[in-house]
Design a protein around this motif. Structure first.
Motif, PDB file in Angstrom:
ATOM      1  N   TYR A  93       0.981  -1.061  -0.228  1.00 39.49           N
ATOM      2  CA  TYR A  93      -0.707   0.175   0.176  1.00 39.49           C
ATOM      3  C   TYR A  93       0.839   1.499   0.010  1.00 39.49           C
ATOM      4  N   TRP A  94       2.153   0.856   1.096  1.00 41.06           N
ATOM      5  CA  TRP A  94       2.859   1.982   0.557  1.00 41.06           C
ATOM      6  C   TRP A  94       3.613   2.498  -0.713  1.00 41.06           C
ATOM      7  N   GLY A  95       3.742   1.624  -1.279  1.00 42.18           N
ATOM      8  CA  GLY A  95       4.631   1.820  -2.594  1.00 42.18           C
ATOM      9  C   GLY A  95       3.001   2.508  -3.157  1.00 42.18           C
ATOM     10  N   ALA A  96       1.987   1.870  -3.656  1.00 42.80           N
ATOM     11  CA  ALA A  96       1.162   2.556  -4.097  1.00 42.80           C
ATOM     12  C   ALA A  96       0.912   4.429  -4.119  1.00 42.80           C
ATOM     13  N   VAL A 253      12.889   7.240  -3.754  1.00 40.26           N
ATOM     14  CA  VAL A 253      13.686   6.243  -4.489  1.00 40.26           C
ATOM     15  C   VAL A 253      13.574   4.580  -3.372  1.00 40.26           C
ATOM     16  N   ALA A 254      13.666   4.857  -2.611  1.00 37.55           N
ATOM     17  CA  ALA A 254      13.106   3.448  -1.320  1.00 37.55           C
ATOM     18  C   ALA A 254      11.407   3.071  -2.223  1.00 37.55           C
ATOM     19  N   HIS A 255      11.100   3.726  -2.744  1.00 36.80           N
ATOM     20  CA  HIS A 255       9.818   2.812  -3.260  1.00 36.80           C
ATOM     21  C   HIS A 255      10.182   1.327  -4.597  1.00 36.80           C
ATOM     22  N   PHE A 256      11.260   2.434  -5.274  1.00 36.81           N
ATOM     23  CA  PHE A 256      12.025   2.130  -6.556  1.00 36.81           C
ATOM     24  C   PHE A 256      13.232   0.957  -6.353  1.00 36.81           C
ATOM     25  N   VAL A 257      13.946   0.452  -5.031  1.00 38.72           N
ATOM     26  CA  VAL A 257      14.456   0.553  -4.809  1.00 38.72           C
ATOM     27  C   VAL A 257      13.859  -0.630  -4.594  1.00 38.72           C
ATOM     28  N   ARG A 258      12.478  -0.940  -3.839  1.00 35.99           N
ATOM     29  CA  ARG A 258      11.995  -1.532  -3.764  1.00 35.99           C
ATOM     30  C   ARG A 258      11.240  -3.232  -4.860  1.00 35.99           C
ATOM     31  N   LYS A 259      10.937  -1.636  -5.301  1.00 40.21           N
ATOM     32  CA  LYS A 259      10.701  -2.266  -6.834  1.00 40.21           C
ATOM     33  C   LYS A 259      11.237  -3.933  -7.286  1.00 40.21           C
ATOM     34  N   HIS A 260      12.420  -3.183  -7.421  1.00 40.56           N
ATOM     35  CA  HIS A 260      13.655  -3.473  -8.450  1.00 40.56           C
ATOM     36  C   HIS A 260      13.961  -5.061  -7.301  1.00 40.56           C
ATOM     37  N   LEU A 276      17.325   4.935 -12.441  1.00 39.46           N
ATOM     38  CA  LEU A 276      15.577   5.712 -12.234  1.00 39.46           C
ATOM     39  C   LEU A 276      15.757   7.613 -12.542  1.00 39.46           C
ATOM     40  N   VAL A 277      15.291   7.693 -13.721  1.00 41.52           N
ATOM     41  CA  VAL A 277      15.469   9.056 -14.220  1.00 41.52           C
ATOM     42  C   VAL A 277      14.375   9.962 -14.023  1.00 41.52           C
ATOM     43  N   ALA A 283      19.690  15.519  -2.434  1.00 41.61           N
ATOM     44  CA  ALA A 283      21.138  14.611  -0.921  1.00 41.61           C
ATOM     45  C   ALA A 283      20.571  13.415  -0.316  1.00 41.61           C
ATOM     46  N   THR A 284      19.498  13.344   0.046  1.00 47.42           N
ATOM     47  CA  THR A 284      19.348  12.610   0.711  1.00 47.42           C
ATOM     48  C   THR A 284      18.756  11.213  -0.553  1.00 47.42           C
ATOM     49  N   GLY A 285      18.152  11.495  -1.682  1.00 47.85           N
ATOM     50  CA  GLY A 285      17.164  10.424  -2.045  1.00 47.85           C
ATOM     51  C   GLY A 285      18.239   9.771  -3.141  1.00 47.85           C
ATOM     52  N   PHE A 286      19.637  10.502  -3.811  1.00 48.55           N
ATOM     53  CA  PHE A 286      20.817  10.291  -4.661  1.00 48.55           C
ATOM     54  C   PHE A 286      21.511   9.619  -3.670  1.00 48.55           C
ATOM     55  N   SER A 287      22.098  10.264  -2.663  1.00 48.80           N
ATOM     56  CA  SER A 287      22.168   8.655  -1.905  1.00 48.80           C
ATOM     57  C   SER A 287      22.247   7.512  -1.367  1.00 48.80           C
ATOM     58  N   LEU A 288      20.774   7.347  -1.372  1.00 54.40           N
ATOM     59  CA  LEU A 288      20.480   6.436  -1.340  1.00 54.40           C
ATOM     60  C   LEU A 288      20.577   5.959  -1.974  1.00 54.40           C
ATOM     61  N   ALA A 289      19.964   6.293  -3.387  1.00 51.87           N
ATOM     62  CA  ALA A 289      20.493   5.383  -4.683  1.00 51.87           C
ATOM     63  C   ALA A 289      21.922   4.881  -4.798  1.00 51.87           C
ATOM     64  N   ARG A 290      22.076   5.265  -4.750  1.00 52.72           N
ATOM     65  CA  ARG A 290      24.424   5.815  -4.911  1.00 52.72           C
ATOM     66  C   ARG A 290      24.374   4.675  -4.417  1.00 52.72           C
ATOM     67  N   GLN A 291      23.566   3.821  -2.354  1.00 52.38           N
ATOM     68  CA  GLN A 291      24.347   3.165  -1.758  1.00 52.38           C
ATOM     69  C   GLN A 291      23.564   1.236  -2.095  1.00 52.38           C
ATOM     70  N   LYS A 292      22.269   1.526  -2.743  1.00 52.55           N
ATOM     71  CA  LYS A 292      21.274   0.124  -3.399  1.00 52.55           C
ATOM     72  C   LYS A 292      22.230   0.372  -4.463  1.00 52.55           C
ATOM     73  N   GLY A 293      23.408   0.883  -5.333  1.00 44.26           N
ATOM     74  CA  GLY A 293      22.716   0.045  -6.389  1.00 44.26           C
ATOM     75  C   GLY A 293      22.740   0.273  -7.666  1.00 44.26           C
ATOM     76  N   VAL A 294      21.847   1.742  -7.377  1.00 46.31           N
ATOM     77  CA  VAL A 294      20.708   2.717  -8.892  1.00 46.31           C
ATOM     78  C   VAL A 294      21.159   3.067  -9.561  1.00 46.31           C
ATOM     79  N   LEU A 295      21.193   3.379 -10.781  1.00 43.52           N
ATOM     80  CA  LEU A 295      21.585   4.445 -11.005  1.00 43.52           C
ATOM     81  C   LEU A 295      21.176   5.392 -11.760  1.00 43.52           C
ATOM     82  N   ALA A 296      20.898   6.344 -10.695  1.00 45.38           N
ATOM     83  CA  ALA A 296      19.940   7.187 -10.689  1.00 45.38           C
ATOM     84  C   ALA A 296      20.402   8.681 -11.492  1.00 45.38           C
ATOM     85  N   THR A 297      19.194   8.985 -12.598  1.00 46.50           N
ATOM     86  CA  THR A 297      20.527  10.266 -13.823  1.00 46.50           C
ATOM     87  C   THR A 297      19.498  10.574 -13.900  1.00 46.50           C
ATOM     88  N   THR A 298      19.450  12.214 -14.121  1.00 46.50           N
ATOM     89  CA  THR A 298      19.039  13.187 -14.943  1.00 46.50           C
ATOM     90  C   THR A 298      19.361  13.073 -15.717  1.00 46.50           C
TER      91      THR A 298
END
Length: 514
Positions: A93-96, A253-260, A276-277, A283-298
């Protein structure tokens, strides 16, 4: 079954008034602080009477129940407590909820599986359909129909959740489609994914990998994604989600990590590389993405700042076409010139911007007051219709209402499209405009404009259906629009129409060598 009052209710009521709506696990913790044993606290909660309310509709992990007082339902604090409970004990539910908030509070129903990130079919996991059903049961979301397009949308129901206009959501999706086509071309050039097997969210076959729906997916034979299997290479996958609606924070970002994680969880699933584009990340979102191995880009990192700015301008142009109808043609030319460089995006983009180009053209030639993309409602029936272009012309020339149909110049507008405009939209729009005092006594002219040819059965049918009580009917096909364009004094408009609608790259003929 109605519960009677319990002697323990006063304690629970007092706790809920001080702490607010919460799960049973939080109530038990508060009771333990007050001196009860966990077992005694659970027993009191189980024996609670009708002074407190148990939320029906949502099921939480570990059989937790959500308790609240009847007067608390629907308050901002209630929905905030629901979100907190979902984050800790109801991640589906939280993801939705997080996904819908990140999208402005409204999103097409057909794309909801990708938004919520739930598996389409997996034992022990809620499906997207079940998630919607349960969130609707507690009145957190509802489904509406966008009358302009006929498309179903999922939207937040509580008033404190800010919901963007559907026109803005459509504009954002259009810009994101440009990005997705750009990613497809990027993967093709790098050989990162099998080009013919790349799937985008609007394709007939959706981009699904390991039962999870994405905005983009493609099998990849690049190392280290591909793996040897019985003498052949088993491909891995490239997946991506695109969100240009906001600067993404740690929740998104955490929601996307959960999807993966859900996609990678089953045994024997090939490696999945996640992109994730977005327009940007906190700053916290990008840091979490890097920590979890997500390729966060703009978008700026992927395509350059010029294209990124053009994407933002596109959203602004399409979000409220009526307010931007008199857009500077030079600005429109820059946006189209930047974005149509992305292969695959050009056709859809031209369709989205055709009415703005036509609106700018008729205003340049005839003057007057211009509106584009307005949605009007007929009070008698409640039906709504979107007007592509409306020009209130000067010198008592009346009102010109144009239906815009952008086509590839090599294709033709079909008879069903013509009949729907003539037999349905014209009478509806005439009725709506006549009910407005500002148009009640003015001459009305309805015209169909397309950059494609109108000939054969389509032309014959139009010729036989010219008459309409209280208004005039007309049309302009590609040749008639070219003749009209000669009246324009705007170099930018002439360039836009010629390059993007009359002789764009799809139909240019290269002279044969002598």
């Amino acid at each position: 079954m109605t519960r009677s009052s319990s002697p323990f209710d006063n304690d629970l009521v007092r706790l809920l008034r001080s702490s607010g709506p919460c799960l049973t696990i939080a109530l038990i913790a508060e009771m333990v602080k007050a001196g009860l044993s966990p077992a005694a606290a659970r027993q009191r909660i189980a024996r609670a009477g009708d002074s407190v309310t148990r939320l029906a509709g949502l099921r939480f992990a570990h059989n937790a129940r959500f308790f609240f007082l009847s007067e608390q339902f629907g308050r901002p604090s209630f929905w905030k407590a629901i979100e907190k409970a979902c984050k800790s004990h109801g991640p589906s539910y939280w993801g939705a909820i997080i996904g819908l908030k990140a999208r402005g509070g409204a999103f097409p129903l057909r794309l909801f599986p990708g938004l919520c990130g739930a598996p389409l079919a997996r034992k022990g996991q809620l499906s997207p359909e079940r998630i919607i059903e349960r969130l609707q049961a507690i009145h957190m979301v509802e489904q509406i129909t966008d009358e302009a397009s006929g498309e179903r949308f999922v939207v937040f129901q509580p008033p404190q959740y800010r919901t963007a206009k559907i026109s803005h959501i459509r504009a954002q999706l259009a810009a994101e489609d440009v990005v997705l086509h750009g990613m497809k071309e990027w993967c093709r050039r790098l050989g990162l994914a099998s080009f013919e097997r790349i799937r985008l969210r609007n394709d007939e076959e959706p981009p699904v990998v390991s039962s999870i729906t994405w905005d983009f997916s493609g099998p990849s034979y690049a190392r280290p994604l591909a793996q040897p299997l019985k003498g052949t290479l088993r491909p891995g996958f490239i997946v991506a989600d695109v969100n240009l609606g906001k600067i993404l924070d740690s929740n998104e970002v955490a929601h996307f990590v959960r999807k993966h994680d859900l996609a990678s969880g089953p045994r024997n699933v090939a490696p999945i590389m996640p992109f994730l584009v977005a327009d940007g990340f906190t700053a916290t979102g990008f840091s979490l993405a890097r920590q979890k191995g997500v390729l966060a880009t703009t978008t700026a990192q992927m395509f350059g700042e010029e294209v990124a700015k053009a994407l933002r301008d596109l959203i602004n142009l399409l979000s409220n076409a009526g307010a931007t109808a008199a857009v500077n043609p030079e600005h429109l030319e820059r946006v189209m010139g930047s974005l149509t460089k992305i292969e695959g995006a050009a056709h859809n983009l031209r369709g989205h911007l055709f009415e703005l180009a036509v609106g700018a053209l008729v205003k340049d030639v005839e003057g007057g007051f211009l509106r584009a993309g307005d949605e009007l409602k007929e009070f008698r029936t409640g039906r709504a219709a979107e007007i592509d272009v409306l020009l209130d012309r000067p010198d008592d020339k009346g009102v010109l209402v144009i239906e815009c149909k952008s086509k590839s110049p090599t294709s033709r507008i079909g008879l069903p499209e013509i009949q729907k405009w003539r037999e349905d939209r014209v009478p509806l729009l005439r009725s709506i405009l006549r009910s407005r005092s500002s148009f009640a006594d003015k001459k009305l002219t309805f015209e169909l404009w397309t950059n494609a040819p109108i000939a054969g059965a389509e032309l014959e049918w139009l010729e036989n259906h010219r008459s309409e009580e209280g208004c005039e009917i007309g049309w302009r096909d590609g040749e008639a629009m070219k003749a009209y364009l000669e009246k324009s004094t705007s170099k930018s408009l002439i360039k836009i129409m010629n390059e993007h609608y009359f002789r764009h790259a799809l139909v240019r003929v290269i002279p044969s060598q002598q």
